[in-house]
Design a protein around this motif. Sequence first.
Motif, PDB file in Angstrom:
ATOM      1  N   TYR A  92       0.856  -1.193   0.000  1.00  0.00           N
ATOM      2  CA  TYR A  92       0.000   0.000   0.000  1.00  0.00           C
ATOM      3  C   TYR A  92       0.885   1.234   0.000  1.00  0.00           C
ATOM      4  CZ  TYR A  92      -4.652  -2.000   0.931  1.00  0.00           C
ATOM      5  OH  TYR A  92      -5.852  -2.647   0.839  1.00  0.00           O
ATOM      6  N   GLY A  93       0.709   2.116  -0.986  1.00  0.00           N
ATOM      7  CA  GLY A  93       1.339   3.429  -0.938  1.00  0.00           C
ATOM      8  C   GLY A  93       0.428   4.351  -0.157  1.00  0.00           C
ATOM      9  N   LYS A  94       1.012   5.247   0.646  1.00  0.00           N
ATOM     10  CA  LYS A  94       0.205   6.207   1.411  1.00  0.00           C
ATOM     11  C   LYS A  94       1.038   7.466   1.605  1.00  0.00           C
ATOM     12  CE  LYS A  94       1.811   4.318   5.822  1.00  0.00           C
ATOM     13  NZ  LYS A  94       1.516   3.603   7.056  1.00  0.00           N
ATOM     14  N   GLN A  95       0.397   8.593   1.763  1.00  0.00           N
ATOM     15  CA  GLN A  95       1.136   9.831   2.014  1.00  0.00           C
ATOM     16  C   GLN A  95       1.712   9.783   3.423  1.00  0.00           C
ATOM     17  OE1 GLN A  95      -2.052  12.538   1.066  1.00  0.00           O
ATOM     18  NE2 GLN A  95      -0.947  13.356  -0.701  1.00  0.00           N
ATOM     19  N   TRP A  96       3.040   9.615   3.615  1.00  0.00           N
ATOM     20  CA  TRP A  96       4.097   9.466   2.642  1.00  0.00           C
ATOM     21  C   TRP A  96       4.996   8.314   3.065  1.00  0.00           C
ATOM     22  CZ3 TRP A  96       2.162  14.353   3.905  1.00  0.00           C
ATOM     23  CH2 TRP A  96       1.615  15.062   2.832  1.00  0.00           C
ATOM     24  N   ALA A  97       4.433   7.133   3.025  1.00  0.00           N
ATOM     25  CA  ALA A  97       5.186   5.937   3.411  1.00  0.00           C
ATOM     26  C   ALA A  97       4.533   4.714   2.759  1.00  0.00           C
ATOM     27  CB  ALA A  97       5.247   5.778   4.927  1.00  0.00           C
ATOM     28  N   TRP A  98       4.892   3.539   3.268  1.00  0.00           N
ATOM     29  CA  TRP A  98       4.448   2.294   2.641  1.00  0.00           C
ATOM     30  C   TRP A  98       4.031   1.285   3.694  1.00  0.00           C
ATOM     31  CZ3 TRP A  98       4.762   2.400  -2.712  1.00  0.00           C
ATOM     32  CH2 TRP A  98       5.561   3.420  -3.262  1.00  0.00           C
ATOM     33  N   ASP A  99       2.991   0.521   3.381  1.00  0.00           N
ATOM     34  CA  ASP A  99       2.591  -0.610   4.220  1.00  0.00           C
ATOM     35  C   ASP A  99       2.791  -1.888   3.411  1.00  0.00           C
ATOM     36  OD1 ASP A  99       1.834   1.156   6.174  1.00  0.00           O
ATOM     37  OD2 ASP A  99      -0.331   1.014   5.764  1.00  0.00           O
ATOM     38  N   PHE A 100       3.247  -2.935   4.075  1.00  0.00           N
ATOM     39  CA  PHE A 100       3.469  -4.217   3.393  1.00  0.00           C
ATOM     40  C   PHE A 100       2.688  -5.319   4.102  1.00  0.00           C
ATOM     41  CE2 PHE A 100       7.638  -1.860   3.109  1.00  0.00           C
ATOM     42  CZ  PHE A 100       7.446  -1.396   1.815  1.00  0.00           C
ATOM     43  N   ASN A 101       1.792  -5.972   3.373  1.00  0.00           N
ATOM     44  CA  ASN A 101       1.085  -7.142   3.905  1.00  0.00           C
ATOM     45  C   ASN A 101       1.695  -8.391   3.286  1.00  0.00           C
ATOM     46  OD1 ASN A 101      -0.819  -5.606   5.387  1.00  0.00           O
ATOM     47  ND2 ASN A 101      -2.095  -5.334   3.569  1.00  0.00           N
ATOM     48  N   TYR A 102       2.275  -9.230   4.131  1.00  0.00           N
ATOM     49  CA  TYR A 102       2.840 -10.499   3.646  1.00  0.00           C
ATOM     50  C   TYR A 102       1.724 -11.533   3.717  1.00  0.00           C
ATOM     51  CZ  TYR A 102       7.232  -8.001   4.297  1.00  0.00           C
ATOM     52  OH  TYR A 102       8.243  -7.072   4.231  1.00  0.00           O
ATOM     53  N   LEU A 103       1.055 -11.761   2.592  1.00  0.00           N
ATOM     54  CA  LEU A 103      -0.130 -12.623   2.578  1.00  0.00           C
ATOM     55  C   LEU A 103       0.289 -14.098   2.652  1.00  0.00           C
ATOM     56  CD1 LEU A 103      -2.078 -10.766  -0.272  1.00  0.00           C
ATOM     57  CD2 LEU A 103      -2.238 -10.405   2.199  1.00  0.00           C
ATOM     58  N   PRO A 104      -0.579 -14.933   3.247  1.00  0.00           N
ATOM     59  CA  PRO A 104      -0.242 -16.360   3.292  1.00  0.00           C
ATOM     60  C   PRO A 104      -0.361 -16.971   1.897  1.00  0.00           C
ATOM     61  CG  PRO A 104      -2.425 -15.964   4.224  1.00  0.00           C
ATOM     62  CD  PRO A 104      -1.852 -14.614   3.895  1.00  0.00           C
ATOM     63  N   VAL A 105       0.551 -17.861   1.548  1.00  0.00           N
ATOM     64  CA  VAL A 105       0.482 -18.577   0.269  1.00  0.00           C
ATOM     65  C   VAL A 105       0.397 -20.068   0.581  1.00  0.00           C
ATOM     66  CG1 VAL A 105       1.643 -19.089  -1.916  1.00  0.00           C
ATOM     67  CG2 VAL A 105       1.860 -16.809  -0.892  1.00  0.00           C
ATOM     68  N   GLU A 106      -0.683 -20.699   0.096  1.00  0.00           N
ATOM     69  CA  GLU A 106      -0.908 -22.111   0.421  1.00  0.00           C
ATOM     70  C   GLU A 106       0.214 -22.983  -0.142  1.00  0.00           C
ATOM     71  OE1 GLU A 106      -5.437 -23.102   0.347  1.00  0.00           O
ATOM     72  OE2 GLU A 106      -4.325 -24.751  -0.609  1.00  0.00           O
ATOM     73  N   GLY A 107       0.749 -23.847   0.691  1.00  0.00           N
ATOM     74  CA  GLY A 107       1.738 -24.814   0.236  1.00  0.00           C
ATOM     75  C   GLY A 107       3.133 -24.231   0.062  1.00  0.00           C
ATOM     76  N   SER A 108       3.329 -22.941   0.398  1.00  0.00           N
ATOM     77  CA  SER A 108       4.643 -22.320   0.214  1.00  0.00           C
ATOM     78  C   SER A 108       5.527 -22.599   1.422  1.00  0.00           C
ATOM     79  CB  SER A 108       4.488 -20.814   0.025  1.00  0.00           C
ATOM     80  OG  SER A 108       5.750 -20.192   0.054  1.00  0.00           O
ATOM     81  N   GLU A 109       6.835 -22.733   1.156  1.00  0.00           N
ATOM     82  CA  GLU A 109       7.766 -22.917   2.270  1.00  0.00           C
ATOM     83  C   GLU A 109       8.166 -21.573   2.884  1.00  0.00           C
ATOM     84  OE1 GLU A 109      11.191 -23.700  -1.085  1.00  0.00           O
ATOM     85  OE2 GLU A 109      10.095 -25.376  -0.193  1.00  0.00           O
ATOM     86  N   TYR A 110       7.618 -20.493   2.323  1.00  0.00           N
ATOM     87  CA  TYR A 110       7.897 -19.171   2.877  1.00  0.00           C
ATOM     88  C   TYR A 110       6.732 -18.770   3.768  1.00  0.00           C
ATOM     89  CZ  TYR A 110      11.467 -19.081  -0.731  1.00  0.00           C
ATOM     90  OH  TYR A 110      12.544 -19.379  -1.520  1.00  0.00           O
ATOM     91  N   ASP A 111       7.052 -18.232   4.916  1.00  0.00           N
ATOM     92  CA  ASP A 111       6.055 -17.865   5.911  1.00  0.00           C
ATOM     93  C   ASP A 111       5.282 -16.625   5.443  1.00  0.00           C
ATOM     94  OD1 ASP A 111       4.687 -18.051   8.227  1.00  0.00           O
ATOM     95  OD2 ASP A 111       6.374 -17.608   9.558  1.00  0.00           O
ATOM     96  N   GLY A 112       4.142 -16.360   6.083  1.00  0.00           N
ATOM     97  CA  GLY A 112       3.342 -15.195   5.708  1.00  0.00           C
ATOM     98  C   GLY A 112       2.248 -14.922   6.722  1.00  0.00           C
ATOM     99  N   ASP A 113       1.245 -14.153   6.302  1.00  0.00           N
ATOM    100  CA  ASP A 113       0.100 -13.767   7.130  1.00  0.00           C
ATOM    101  C   ASP A 113       0.491 -12.799   8.247  1.00  0.00           C
ATOM    102  OD1 ASP A 113      -2.581 -13.663   7.594  1.00  0.00           O
ATOM    103  OD2 ASP A 113      -2.644 -15.453   8.863  1.00  0.00           O
ATOM    104  N   VAL A 114       1.334 -11.835   7.908  1.00  0.00           N
ATOM    105  CA  VAL A 114       1.679 -10.763   8.845  1.00  0.00           C
ATOM    106  C   VAL A 114       1.718  -9.440   8.078  1.00  0.00           C
ATOM    107  CG1 VAL A 114       3.052 -12.193  10.432  1.00  0.00           C
ATOM    108  CG2 VAL A 114       4.146 -11.131   8.455  1.00  0.00           C
ATOM    109  N   TYR A 115       1.769  -8.347   8.819  1.00  0.00           N
ATOM    110  CA  TYR A 115       1.828  -7.047   8.160  1.00  0.00           C
ATOM    111  C   TYR A 115       2.893  -6.154   8.787  1.00  0.00           C
ATOM    112  CZ  TYR A 115      -0.796  -5.133  12.119  1.00  0.00           C
ATOM    113  OH  TYR A 115      -1.182  -4.753  13.384  1.00  0.00           O
ATOM    114  N   TYR A 116       3.267  -5.137   8.016  1.00  0.00           N
ATOM    115  CA  TYR A 116       4.231  -4.137   8.487  1.00  0.00           C
ATOM    116  C   TYR A 116       3.695  -2.778   8.057  1.00  0.00           C
ATOM    117  CZ  TYR A 116       8.369  -1.151   8.373  1.00  0.00           C
ATOM    118  OH  TYR A 116       9.245  -0.107   8.533  1.00  0.00           O
TER     119      TYR A 116
END
Length: 305
Positions: A137-161
Amino acid sequence: MRKNHRKIAASLAFAALASVTLAGCTAQELNGYMPGEPGTSDLGDMISTFWVNSWVVLLALGIFVWGLIIWATVVYRRRKNETGMPRQIRYHMPIEMLFTIVPIILVAGFFAFTARDQAIAEEVYTEGEMDVHIEVYGKQWAWDFNYLPVEGSEYDGDVYYQGVQAEEVRDENGDTTGEINEDELPTLYLPVGAQVTIDLKSRDVAHSFWVPEFHYKEDTIPGKTNHFSMVAEREGTYIGKCAELCGEYHSMMLFKVEVVSQAEYNEYIQSLRDEGNTGAVGDEANRNNQNPGTKVPVIEHDQAE
Ligand SMILES: [Cu+2]
């Protein structure tokens, strides 16, 4: 016989020159003097290859045209005792064919290669192909990052910054020093070698997500979701910025990209989870949804996207 010798000598000289020139290319030259080095991202390499090849073709054409100009001015210069207009040439078919057909071939060629590379750049990994799915997400004047869960992926997710605007370093008098506090910049983590899909959204106005060393940028538009997919190929820290004038502190809308190993990535995701940043911060945090009592139209992104 003599002609043949000359031809062979000329082609040998050309081959020697080409190999010496190419072998002596630094990483910077191979990258066409664009930011970064080859092997930073798959998208970036494709784009810099196109950029460098375009320059090679255009320089060759330039040398041919400059040669013709110099040759014409020397050979057809006005001699002593010459007066009046020089001999005029009209309807010279070979020349007219040359300056009609060559530009058409060039433009068609550039168009074809641009269309091909653009189509590849805009290809997005399907659910089954992607290892990591990040909502930016772009926002005035910074960024938000949502690490979405991906089914079956070996990379973790379901958190936000959630990021905050870049901060200028000030001296003891409170004056700005022109430096940025880089430790506090919003940071996007990407695992090296993973197939990443990024969804781009905006909380307020149009911004643009740009990592110069990836040679790629794409806009974040309120109410519209843009996507792109890439593989980051080299671990390291890269600087990112907003590339769409978006208001007073546009120049402070900076971020960092940390390309890290899978283990470090999963550790980082876990650290966000440990801080309680589970799930995602979606359109409910968009600016127009934060103005209670006002009748401003609420812009939301299509959830199906
Ligand atoms: Cu912006």
